[in-house]
Design an enzyme around this catalytic site. Structure first.
Site, short mmCIF file in Angstrom:
data_model
loop_
_atom_site.label_atom_id
_atom_site.label_comp_id
_atom_site.label_asym_id
_atom_site.label_seq_id
_atom_site.Cartn_x
_atom_site.Cartn_y
_atom_site.Cartn_z
N LYS A 18 39.70 15.63 63.10
CA LYS A 18 40.84 15.05 63.83
C LYS A 18 40.40 13.83 64.64
O LYS A 18 41.05 12.79 64.62
CB LYS A 18 41.47 16.08 64.78
CG LYS A 18 42.01 17.31 64.06
CD LYS A 18 42.75 18.25 65.01
CE LYS A 18 41.88 18.90 66.07
NZ LYS A 18 40.87 19.85 65.54
N ARG A 90 48.50 23.52 70.26
CA ARG A 90 47.65 24.49 69.59
C ARG A 90 48.27 25.87 69.57
O ARG A 90 47.68 26.79 69.03
CB ARG A 90 46.31 24.57 70.31
CG ARG A 90 45.16 23.82 69.59
CD ARG A 90 44.01 23.85 70.54
NE ARG A 90 42.71 23.76 69.99
CZ ARG A 90 41.94 22.68 70.06
NH1 ARG A 90 42.42 21.56 70.53
NH2 ARG A 90 40.70 22.72 69.63
N ARG A 124 27.00 18.05 64.56
CA ARG A 124 27.63 17.04 65.42
C ARG A 124 26.86 16.86 66.72
O ARG A 124 26.40 17.83 67.33
CB ARG A 124 29.06 17.47 65.74
CG ARG A 124 29.78 16.53 66.69
CD ARG A 124 31.27 16.69 66.63
NE ARG A 124 31.74 17.87 67.34
CZ ARG A 124 33.04 18.15 67.47
NH1 ARG A 124 33.95 17.37 66.95
NH2 ARG A 124 33.40 19.23 68.12
N ARG A 157 27.37 19.82 71.89
CA ARG A 157 28.33 20.53 72.74
C ARG A 157 28.04 22.03 72.67
O ARG A 157 27.72 22.55 71.62
CB ARG A 157 29.75 20.29 72.20
CG ARG A 157 30.38 19.03 72.70
CD ARG A 157 31.66 18.68 72.00
NE ARG A 157 32.62 19.76 71.83
CZ ARG A 157 33.83 19.61 71.28
NH1 ARG A 157 34.22 18.41 70.88
NH2 ARG A 157 34.64 20.64 71.14
N ARG A 168 35.90 29.78 67.40
CA ARG A 168 36.96 28.75 67.51
C ARG A 168 37.80 28.74 66.25
O ARG A 168 39.01 28.54 66.30
CB ARG A 168 36.33 27.37 67.74
CG ARG A 168 35.78 27.20 69.14
CD ARG A 168 34.86 26.00 69.24
NE ARG A 168 35.53 24.74 69.03
CZ ARG A 168 34.92 23.62 68.67
NH1 ARG A 168 33.62 23.60 68.50
NH2 ARG A 168 35.60 22.51 68.50
P1 AMP Z 1 38.47 20.35 70.93
O1 AMP Z 1 37.59 19.26 71.46
O2 AMP Z 1 39.84 19.86 70.55
O3 AMP Z 1 37.82 21.15 69.84
O4 AMP Z 1 38.72 21.36 72.15
C1 AMP Z 1 37.64 22.02 72.79
C2 AMP Z 1 38.17 23.23 73.56
O5 AMP Z 1 39.11 22.80 74.57
C3 AMP Z 1 38.93 24.25 72.73
O6 AMP Z 1 38.07 25.17 72.08
C4 AMP Z 1 39.79 24.92 73.81
O7 AMP Z 1 39.02 25.81 74.59
C5 AMP Z 1 40.16 23.75 74.69
N1 AMP Z 1 41.42 23.09 74.25
C6 AMP Z 1 41.57 21.85 73.74
N2 AMP Z 1 42.86 21.59 73.46
C7 AMP Z 1 43.54 22.71 73.80
C8 AMP Z 1 44.91 23.08 73.74
N3 AMP Z 1 45.85 22.25 73.24
N4 AMP Z 1 45.26 24.31 74.19
C9 AMP Z 1 44.35 25.17 74.68
N5 AMP Z 1 43.04 24.89 74.76
C10 AMP Z 1 42.64 23.67 74.33
#
Ligand code: AMP
Length: 210
Positions: A18, A90, A124, A157, A168
């Site tokens: 994404k 999400r 990554r 990360r 995840r």
């Molecule tokens: P990402 O960088 O998009 O993979 O997000 C990293 C983490 O942030 C996720 O595993 C969630 O813990 C949290 N997170 C990001 N976006 C959301 C969302 N829209 N709703 C809930 N948690 C989120």
């Protein structure tokens, strides 16, 4: 007629690409990029109240509660440009809350399976200074562990460790995958094959959002 101000959602599991596709879209279109994962990580780094609440969920690969994320997003919805939502919504509750505020034009679902997500995300690395993202499989830095742009140190990360990636992905299947049907029923969904090379994914995606 070409609609200038588009609101687009990028939907997909962890590692679907994404962020990579968002970068490509933003090279060509002037849009406000709302990547909730990036915003939350920044809140955690700055030690804000929201960051303190979000951290334990993020460390485990769980979703941060809807109310916190929806408030965080709504505060940012004041722009004249279109929005590129990356990692939001999400959950169905988040999608419903978003629909009260904004009309979406397209939801692009970037599909990949779990083993590919683990393979990609374990490779990554992110720059600790400027946030630029590298991947030893597709986009390695010129010097191992060092950012090409700013010389900052690259790190992994915490939630890109294999066990958390699997968690995840399960969270994605349980909480986010229902949005595929939700947006399909609204006639907004386009699916693209996320296991192709990034440029091939982008070519498919561009056709879908033009
Ligand atoms: P990402 O960088 O998009 O993979 O997000 C990293 C983490 O942030 C996720 O595993 C969630 O813990 C949290 N997170 C990001 N976006 C959301 C969302 N829209 N709703 C809930 N948690 C989120």
């Amino acid at each position: 007629m070409v609609k200038e101000k588009l609101n687009i959602v990028l939907l997909g599991g962890p590692g679907a690409g994404k962020g990579t596709q968002a970068e490509k879209i933003l090279e060509e279109r002037s849009m406000e990029h709302l990547a909730t994962g990036d915003i939350l990580r920044d809140e955690v780094d700055r030690g804000t109240e929201l960051g303190k609440k979000a951290k334990s969920y993020m460390d485990k690969g769980d979703l941060v509660p809807d109310e916190l994320v929806v408030n965080m997003v709504k505060k940012r919805l004041e722009n004249e440009k279109g929005y590129l939502f990356d990692g939001f919504p999400r959950t169905t509750n988040q999608a419903k809350a978003l629909s009260e505020t904004i009309d979406l034009d397209h939801v692009v679902y970037i599909k990949i399976d779990k083993s590919e997500a683990v393979r990609r995300l374990s490779a990554r690395r992110v720059c600790s200074d400027c946030g630029k993202i590298y991947n030893s499989l597709f986009k390695p830095p010129n010097r191992k562990g060092i950012c090409d742009e700013c010389g900052g140190e690259l790190y992994q990360r915490d939630d890109d460790k294999a066990k958390v990636i699997r968690d995840r992905f399960e969270t994605f299947l349980d909480e986010t995958a229902p949005l595929i049907d939700y947006y399909e029923e609204k006639g907004l969904l386009v699916g693209v094959d996320g296991e192709q090379k990034p440029d091939e994914v982008y070519a498919e995606l561009q056709k879908a959002i033009c």
